[in-house]
Scaffold this motif. Structure first.
Motif, PDB file in Angstrom:
ATOM      1  N   ALA A 191      43.133  51.903  38.161  1.00  0.00           N
ATOM      2  CA  ALA A 191      41.837  51.029  38.012  1.00  0.00           C
ATOM      3  C   ALA A 191      42.752  49.703  37.030  1.00  0.00           C
ATOM      4  N   GLY A 192      43.009  49.907  35.753  1.00  0.00           N
ATOM      5  CA  GLY A 192      43.365  49.216  35.261  1.00  0.00           C
ATOM      6  C   GLY A 192      44.247  47.939  35.491  1.00  0.00           C
ATOM      7  N   LEU A 193      45.573  48.481  36.174  1.00  0.00           N
ATOM      8  CA  LEU A 193      46.615  47.882  36.597  1.00  0.00           C
ATOM      9  C   LEU A 193      46.383  46.838  38.248  1.00  0.00           C
ATOM     10  N   ALA A 194      45.054  47.814  38.913  1.00  0.00           N
ATOM     11  CA  ALA A 194      44.567  46.976  39.800  1.00  0.00           C
ATOM     12  C   ALA A 194      43.849  45.869  38.976  1.00  0.00           C
ATOM     13  N   ILE A 195      43.253  45.799  38.334  1.00  0.00           N
ATOM     14  CA  ILE A 195      42.819  43.993  37.264  1.00  0.00           C
ATOM     15  C   ILE A 195      43.346  43.473  37.113  1.00  0.00           C
ATOM     16  N   VAL A 196      44.632  43.867  36.416  1.00  0.00           N
ATOM     17  CA  VAL A 196      45.766  42.935  35.826  1.00  0.00           C
ATOM     18  C   VAL A 196      46.684  42.332  36.678  1.00  0.00           C
ATOM     19  N   GLN A 197      46.369  43.232  38.397  1.00  0.00           N
ATOM     20  CA  GLN A 197      47.220  43.182  39.287  1.00  0.00           C
ATOM     21  C   GLN A 197      45.827  41.841  39.984  1.00  0.00           C
ATOM     22  N   GLU A 198      45.399  41.264  40.631  1.00  0.00           N
ATOM     23  CA  GLU A 198      44.319  40.611  40.537  1.00  0.00           C
ATOM     24  C   GLU A 198      43.878  39.488  39.649  1.00  0.00           C
ATOM     25  N   ASN A 199      44.083  39.648  38.176  1.00  0.00           N
ATOM     26  CA  ASN A 199      44.250  38.724  37.573  1.00  0.00           C
ATOM     27  C   ASN A 199      45.736  38.312  37.479  1.00  0.00           C
ATOM     28  N   HIS A 200      46.823  37.849  37.752  1.00  0.00           N
ATOM     29  CA  HIS A 200      47.890  37.543  38.055  1.00  0.00           C
ATOM     30  C   HIS A 200      48.064  36.985  39.563  1.00  0.00           C
ATOM     31  N   THR A 201      47.486  37.458  40.534  1.00  0.00           N
ATOM     32  CA  THR A 201      47.007  37.009  41.593  1.00  0.00           C
ATOM     33  C   THR A 201      46.429  35.625  41.590  1.00  0.00           C
ATOM     34  N   ALA A 202      45.524  36.094  40.830  1.00  0.00           N
ATOM     35  CA  ALA A 202      43.963  35.260  40.584  1.00  0.00           C
ATOM     36  C   ALA A 202      44.676  33.465  40.422  1.00  0.00           C
ATOM     37  N   HIS A 203      45.669  33.997  39.245  1.00  0.00           N
ATOM     38  CA  HIS A 203      46.580  33.216  38.644  1.00  0.00           C
ATOM     39  C   HIS A 203      46.842  31.962  39.018  1.00  0.00           C
ATOM     40  N   THR A 204      47.536  32.904  40.134  1.00  0.00           N
ATOM     41  CA  THR A 204      49.700  31.854  41.086  1.00  0.00           C
ATOM     42  C   THR A 204      48.784  31.759  42.780  1.00  0.00           C
ATOM     43  N   ASP A 205      48.814  32.714  43.699  1.00  0.00           N
ATOM     44  CA  ASP A 205      49.169  32.871  44.697  1.00  0.00           C
ATOM     45  C   ASP A 205      47.732  32.737  44.910  1.00  0.00           C
ATOM     46  N   ASP A 206      46.720  32.606  44.829  1.00  0.00           N
ATOM     47  CA  ASP A 206      45.354  32.476  44.535  1.00  0.00           C
ATOM     48  C   ASP A 206      45.024  30.826  44.578  1.00  0.00           C
ATOM     49  N   TYR A 207      45.839  31.316  43.481  1.00  0.00           N
ATOM     50  CA  TYR A 207      45.188  29.440  43.101  1.00  0.00           C
ATOM     51  C   TYR A 207      45.645  28.123  43.701  1.00  0.00           C
ATOM     52  N   ASP A 208      47.227  28.928  44.385  1.00  0.00           N
ATOM     53  CA  ASP A 208      47.832  27.713  45.051  1.00  0.00           C
ATOM     54  C   ASP A 208      47.388  27.736  46.326  1.00  0.00           C
ATOM     55  N   PHE A 220      39.481  54.499  45.160  1.00  0.00           N
ATOM     56  CA  PHE A 220      38.116  54.061  45.948  1.00  0.00           C
ATOM     57  C   PHE A 220      36.865  53.105  44.296  1.00  0.00           C
ATOM     58  N   ALA A 221      36.714  53.940  43.283  1.00  0.00           N
ATOM     59  CA  ALA A 221      36.757  53.266  42.080  1.00  0.00           C
ATOM     60  C   ALA A 221      36.945  51.841  41.540  1.00  0.00           C
ATOM     61  N   THR A 222      37.879  51.084  41.696  1.00  0.00           N
ATOM     62  CA  THR A 222      38.039  49.924  40.821  1.00  0.00           C
ATOM     63  C   THR A 222      37.489  48.909  41.731  1.00  0.00           C
ATOM     64  N   LYS A 223      37.152  49.014  42.707  1.00  0.00           N
ATOM     65  CA  LYS A 223      36.160  47.707  43.257  1.00  0.00           C
ATOM     66  C   LYS A 223      34.850  47.342  42.580  1.00  0.00           C
ATOM     67  N   ALA A 283      35.323  47.311  38.668  1.00  0.00           N
ATOM     68  CA  ALA A 283      35.916  45.645  37.837  1.00  0.00           C
ATOM     69  C   ALA A 283      34.270  44.812  38.409  1.00  0.00           C
ATOM     70  N   ALA A 284      33.713  45.047  39.537  1.00  0.00           N
ATOM     71  CA  ALA A 284      32.042  44.447  39.803  1.00  0.00           C
ATOM     72  C   ALA A 284      31.368  44.241  38.454  1.00  0.00           C
ATOM     73  N   ALA A 285      30.966  45.543  38.287  1.00  0.00           N
ATOM     74  CA  ALA A 285      30.241  45.924  36.827  1.00  0.00           C
ATOM     75  C   ALA A 285      30.875  45.149  36.030  1.00  0.00           C
ATOM     76  N   LEU A 286      32.513  44.943  35.751  1.00  0.00           N
ATOM     77  CA  LEU A 286      32.438  44.521  34.425  1.00  0.00           C
ATOM     78  C   LEU A 286      32.675  42.979  34.307  1.00  0.00           C
ATOM     79  N   PHE A 287      33.009  42.190  35.553  1.00  0.00           N
ATOM     80  CA  PHE A 287      32.805  40.575  35.993  1.00  0.00           C
ATOM     81  C   PHE A 287      32.523  40.134  37.349  1.00  0.00           C
ATOM     82  N   THR A 288      32.428  39.334  37.329  1.00  0.00           N
ATOM     83  CA  THR A 288      31.520  38.831  38.349  1.00  0.00           C
ATOM     84  C   THR A 288      32.385  37.169  39.271  1.00  0.00           C
ATOM     85  N   GLY A 289      32.015  37.345  40.875  1.00  0.00           N
ATOM     86  CA  GLY A 289      33.115  36.431  40.871  1.00  0.00           C
ATOM     87  C   GLY A 289      34.739  36.762  42.401  1.00  0.00           C
ATOM     88  N   HIS A 290      34.756  37.540  42.025  1.00  0.00           N
ATOM     89  CA  HIS A 290      36.339  37.902  42.220  1.00  0.00           C
ATOM     90  C   HIS A 290      36.392  39.286  42.544  1.00  0.00           C
TER      91      HIS A 290
END
Length: 469
Positions: free
Chosen positions: A34-51, A389-392, A395-402
């Protein structure tokens, strides 16, 4: 079967340690996924997704320039951007070879008419409508993209429906308007209600509008523009361009007779496809010494996207630290539990008895490895699947929009990393046999009782003498 049964009995003799090992393996695996999935998504959101984000480009007065525009001085509208100003930028964009389109927002103040009343809370003070143009804000959006780039803040429709932006329609909607929930409540307006507003330049010139939808803001306003911030944004009336033009609020380009509050605050937003194109245009403008002093280039869409990342950034920073701590502490505890399980004094007796009974060191080593596999592998698998299965929802309970999901690359890294770690622990357990010394078979403790050969002979002689006596 001998190895399996012995491994199981050894685990059952230390149920507490077995249960603790299993729980740690499960928690560490679940938390790491769960932790690595959130960290990875955060990195992707700032790089690939931002582009690949759809980028807009806006040229607007800077905060310093806006200070020259007064909400109570209609002559200060001369500082607004004009079609001539935007044409200069459009020409440079075309020369740069960037394919784009654009959308427009036009804004003028408006007065209440009849029984209509503005929502309180504006900063216009006691200035008359003749000076301020009115407490209302009439804003026309050419397209949905223009509405998304509004400096009053993004909004959502809570009742009714959105504006019609079908510019090609032979019978366009020329009366529909969106009003805020607060404005509707203050004036007892519902979807379908009709109301009139008066022009800023002439209180006797009115336009009748129909409530098409009621909205609520979902983001804060840009506080730079003193004209729109002086008026409570809850008093903003949104229409499409056709409604705005029908009311006579859109003067012809170059019409010098238009002045004061009749001059609309023109805001052209260029759609430049992606962030790379946006950066290219910003660099091109700098070479052309643009924007001119007092104006800035920005991307409302990219700024909104970056703003949406803030909640995830905060969570990801904490999760990253927590995951590192979890891995470190969990790894140390698992290693300690495995070593304690095979290095205890009772295991010396067990090893010695097995070796005397003819069991090879290899079979004993395999038994110790199985003990590690039994207490970690099943729970590692449970933790891995549960984490995926619990990551999604977590994460939705911790923050919204992604949306956060465990990627295939992360899953495979966890599979090989976890299996490798368990194998290393099992090998360390098996190496216990390599460090077991043969002289411990005759150690002077436990049931082995060991004495020297001389002492044994003497003891036997004493026993014989006592028997004869």
């Amino acid at each position: 079967m001998f190895v399996l049964s012995n491994a199981w009995r050894a685990m059952m003799r230390s149920k507490g340690r077995t249960a603790l090992t299993a729980i740690i393996a499960l928690v560490v695996t679940f938390g790491t996924v769960a932790g690595l999935a959130i960290v990875q998504e955060n990195h992707t959101a700032h790089t690939d997704d931002y582009d690949v984000q759809k980028a807009t480009l806006a040229i607007r007065p800077s905060a310093a320039a806006w200070k020259k525009v007064s909400p109570s001085d209609s002559a200060s509208t001369k500082h607004y951007m004009t079609w001539t100003d935007y044409t200069e930028y459009a020409t440079i964009i075309q020369q740069a070879g960037v394919t784009l389109d654009f959308t427009v927002t036009e804004t003028v103040p408006a007065r209440v008419s009849g029984d209509l009343k503005a929502v309180s809370g504006d900063k216009l003070g006691s200035a008359s409508d003749d000076k301020t143009g009115g407490q209302l804000i009439w804003r026309a959006f050419w397209t949905k993209d223009a509405a998304s780039a509004s400096d009053l803040g993004t909004f959502k429709i809570v009742s009714g429906k959105n504006l019609s932006y079908n510019n090609q329609s032979s019978n366009p909607d020329t009366t529909g308007a969106l009003v805020s929930s607060a404005f509707a409540k203050a004036n007892n307006l519902k979807v379908g209600s009709k109301f009139k507003v008066a022009a800023a330049s002439d209180a006797s010139t009115t336009a009748e509008l129909t409530v098409r939808g009621i909205y609520e803001y979902t983001a804060a306003a840009d506080a730079d523009n003193p004209v729109v911030t002086a008026r409570n944004r809850e008093n903003a009336i949104f229409t499409n361009y056709q409604t705005f033009a029908k009311a006579g609020l859109d003067p012809q380009t170059g019409d010098s007779s238009v002045s004061g509050w009749q001059v609309p605050d023109l805001n052209v937003v260029f759609n430049v496809t992606d962030s790379a194109s946006y950066k290219k245009l910003v660099a091109t403008f700098k070479k052309s010494k643009l924007p001119a002093s007092g104006y800035t280039v920005s991307s409302p869409s990219l700024e909104a996207y970056v703003q949406s990342l803030k909640s995830m950034d905060a969570v990801a920073a904490n999760v990253k630290t927590s995951t590192i701590v979890l891995l470190a502490v969990g790894g140390v505890l698992l290693l300690a539990l495995v070593l304690v399980g095979v290095w205890g004094p009772k295991r010396d007796d067990e090893i010695g008895m097995a070796l005397v009974s003819g069991v090879s060191r290899g079979r004993l080593g395999w038994q110790f490895m199985l003990e590690v596999f039994f207490t970690t592998l099943p729970f590692y698998v449970i933790g891995l699947v549960g984490g995926i299965f619990a990551t999604k929802p977590l994460a939705a309970a911790l923050f919204t929009g992604h949306e956060v999901t465990a990627s295939s690359s992360l899953i495979w890294n966890m599979v090989w990393g976890g299996l490798g770690t368990i194998l290393v622990l099992a090998i360390l357990a098996a190496l216990r046999l390599a460090f077991f010394r043969a002289d411990k078979l005759f150690a002077a403790d436990g049931d082995w009782g060991s004495v020297s050969e001389t002492e044994t002979i003497e003891a036997d002689s004493n026993d014989d003498a006592e028997a004869k006596a």
